[in-house]
Design a protein around this motif. Structure first.
Motif, PDB file in Angstrom:
ATOM      1  N   LEU A   1      43.596  41.001  52.242  1.00 33.61           N
ATOM      2  CA  LEU A   1      44.228  42.157  51.563  1.00 33.61           C
ATOM      3  C   LEU A   1      44.688  41.750  50.380  1.00 33.61           C
ATOM      4  N   MET A   2      44.141  42.543  49.196  1.00 33.68           N
ATOM      5  CA  MET A   2      44.291  42.182  47.805  1.00 33.68           C
ATOM      6  C   MET A   2      45.068  43.123  47.222  1.00 33.68           C
ATOM      7  N   ASP A   3      46.334  42.817  46.524  1.00 35.24           N
ATOM      8  CA  ASP A   3      46.907  43.987  45.887  1.00 35.24           C
ATOM      9  C   ASP A   3      47.183  44.043  44.366  1.00 35.24           C
ATOM     10  N   GLU A   4      46.302  44.372  43.829  1.00 32.22           N
ATOM     11  CA  GLU A   4      45.823  44.319  42.460  1.00 32.22           C
ATOM     12  C   GLU A   4      46.030  42.972  42.033  1.00 32.22           C
ATOM     13  N   PRO A   5      45.168  42.075  42.507  1.00 30.44           N
ATOM     14  CA  PRO A   5      45.169  40.901  42.366  1.00 30.44           C
ATOM     15  C   PRO A   5      44.939  40.379  40.557  1.00 30.44           C
ATOM     16  N   LEU A   6      44.311  41.224  39.940  1.00 21.74           N
ATOM     17  CA  LEU A   6      43.944  41.077  38.406  1.00 21.74           C
ATOM     18  C   LEU A   6      45.058  41.674  37.339  1.00 21.74           C
ATOM     19  N   ALA A   7      45.920  42.481  38.211  1.00 19.26           N
ATOM     20  CA  ALA A   7      46.798  43.399  37.143  1.00 19.26           C
ATOM     21  C   ALA A   7      47.635  42.578  36.281  1.00 19.26           C
ATOM     22  N   ALA A   8      48.121  41.414  36.581  1.00 19.42           N
ATOM     23  CA  ALA A   8      49.022  40.717  35.876  1.00 19.42           C
ATOM     24  C   ALA A   8      47.985  39.832  34.803  1.00 19.42           C
ATOM     25  N   LEU A   9      46.789  39.799  35.009  1.00 19.95           N
ATOM     26  CA  LEU A   9      46.053  39.060  33.928  1.00 19.95           C
ATOM     27  C   LEU A   9      45.621  39.752  32.775  1.00 19.95           C
ATOM     28  N   ASP A  10      45.435  38.900  31.445  1.00 12.56           N
ATOM     29  CA  ASP A  10      44.785  39.421  30.345  1.00 12.56           C
ATOM     30  C   ASP A  10      43.365  39.875  30.537  1.00 12.56           C
TER      31      ASP A  10
ATOM     32  N   VAL B   1      43.351  46.697  46.689  1.00 18.53           N
ATOM     33  CA  VAL B   1      44.042  47.781  45.884  1.00 18.53           C
ATOM     34  C   VAL B   1      43.816  47.518  44.242  1.00 18.53           C
ATOM     35  N   THR B   2      43.661  48.865  43.742  1.00 15.81           N
ATOM     36  CA  THR B   2      43.685  48.652  42.089  1.00 15.81           C
ATOM     37  C   THR B   2      43.562  50.092  41.563  1.00 15.81           C
ATOM     38  N   HIS B   3      43.679  50.124  40.436  1.00 16.92           N
ATOM     39  CA  HIS B   3      43.830  51.520  39.694  1.00 16.92           C
ATOM     40  C   HIS B   3      42.921  51.301  38.316  1.00 16.92           C
TER      41      HIS B   3
END
Length: 381
Positions: free
Chosen positions: A157-166, A191-193
């Protein structure tokens, strides 16, 4: 296969969730939609961090939640490997010890990749002696992925794993996520937008809006639908599964797709590299006679398969059959009238070679008519 059906209403007339979908036994199922549509709530319910008022969740053939039958396994017994936006590593432990914590959580009889295999897969061998404070954001996420995978889960389960990265760190991590998808051979709920992450990683797509499932299916099939909110985006278009066939004398790269080929200024890899290309509808022009004397490199003969109105304004979508593949072209109603366009009419689709913006490539990923494991996405605009 993972089977998920959830109903939940938050107190005081707040947000309500009513979803039901299945995730294939292997590959990435992306939960996609705007902020607040219920993506993370679904993940929390699957992981056991939220108990829905009604629901049933089956993971790896085991029922972990069935409110009617009174089944509600605690999170530690659901065998979910969870990766959040922040890596949540133990700051006082080395990378190696963080990884081995995942191994200690795995059931004794569970099958899965070994420590050395995961370290090699994620390219973190040189980081084993470091502590999280000495890692970049992208490195921390790769370690978090490794720890989750070493717990030998039924599902990741991956909850926006890249959202906090530049942007640079996202570009760094995406290829490792693609390699993980191909090597793990288990369902991944992602999960992603960010549409570029869907293009790069997803095999199956669940489109959410206001706590409901609007549509689900192979990512390529949903991308090409003009009746979904995806079509209202300026980067709406189709996904083509391509193979690099080589370079031209002019320094361009030829990408073969089912029924045709594209030339691009990009160099995504050597011959044989598999990738996915988003061809945006707004980047496709049409001609009713074979064009001559143009700078445009890609002139593809096809047939108008359908004409559909765009969501708003004086625009329409043309669905163009090019060989065994479809393209979308976004043009004005005036152009349809001036050119007397109609279904069944022969046309030429024009796509500039400088249109494509390479993102990431997944080596060895499978290609099928509507969903591929390779990836190449255009930026959101």
């Amino acid at each position: 296969m993972a089977e998920i059906a959830l109903r939940h209403r938050f107190p005081d007339g707040g947000f309500s969730l009513d979803v039901a979908f299945s995730a294939p036994a292997q590959g990435v199922t992306a939960l996609f939609g705007p902020s607040g549509c219920g993506k993370s709530t679904v993940l929390a319910a699957v992981a056991g961090l939220l108990r829905p008022q009604q629901g049933r969740v089956v993971l790896g053939g085991a029922t972990v939640l069935d409110t009617r039958a009174g089944i509600d396994l605690p999170p530690e017994r659901r065998r979910c490997g969870v990766v959040f936006q922040d890596a949540r590593l133990f700051p006082h432990l080395s990378v190696e010890t963080n990884l081995r914590y995942g191994l200690r959580r795995a059931p004794r009889d569970a099958q899965g990749p070994g420590f050395a295999e995961v370290v090699d897969l994620l390219g973190i061998g040189h980081l084993l002696d470091r502590r999280p404070a000495r890692l970049s954001g992208g490195e921390r996420q790769r370690v978090a992925l490794g720890r989750a995978l070493l717990s030998r889960p039924h599902i990741l389960l991956m909850d926006e794993p890249l959202a906090a990265l530049d942007a640079a760190r996202r570009t760094e991590v995406l290829p490792f996520l693609a390699r993980l998808r191909d090597a793990a051979r288990l369902p991944i709920l992602y999960v992603t937008h960010a549409l570029e992450e869907v293009d790069a990683l997803a095999d199956h797509l669940v489109l959410l809006e206001s706590g409901r499932v609007l549509a689900e299916g192979p990512v390529g099939a949903l991308a090409a639908r003009t009746d979904l909110p995806l079509a209202a985006r300026r980067d709406a278009g189709v996904l083509l599964d391509c193979i690099v066939s080589g370079a031209t004398e002019g320094g361009l790269t030829r990408l073969d797709f089912p029924g045709g080929a594209l030339l691009t200024t990009l160099h995504p890899g050597p011959a044989g590299t598999r990738l996915r290309v988003r061809v945006r509808a707004r980047d496709v022009a049409v001609a009713v006679e074979e064009p001559r004397g143009l700078s445009t490199q890609n002139i593809l003969k096809g047939i108008v398969a359908d004409i559909q109105p765009a969501a708003e304004g004086p625009e329409v979508f043309l669905r163009l059959a090019v060989g065994r593949s479809d393209l979308l072209a976004r043009i004005t109603r005036d152009s349809v009238e001036r050119l007397s366009l109609h279904p069944g009419m022969a046309i030429w689709a024009l796509v500039k070679a400088v249109t494509f913006d390479h993102r990431t490539v997944a080596e060895g990923a499978p290609l099928h008519p509507t969903a591929a494991g390779g990836s190449d996405a255009l930026p959101d605009s």
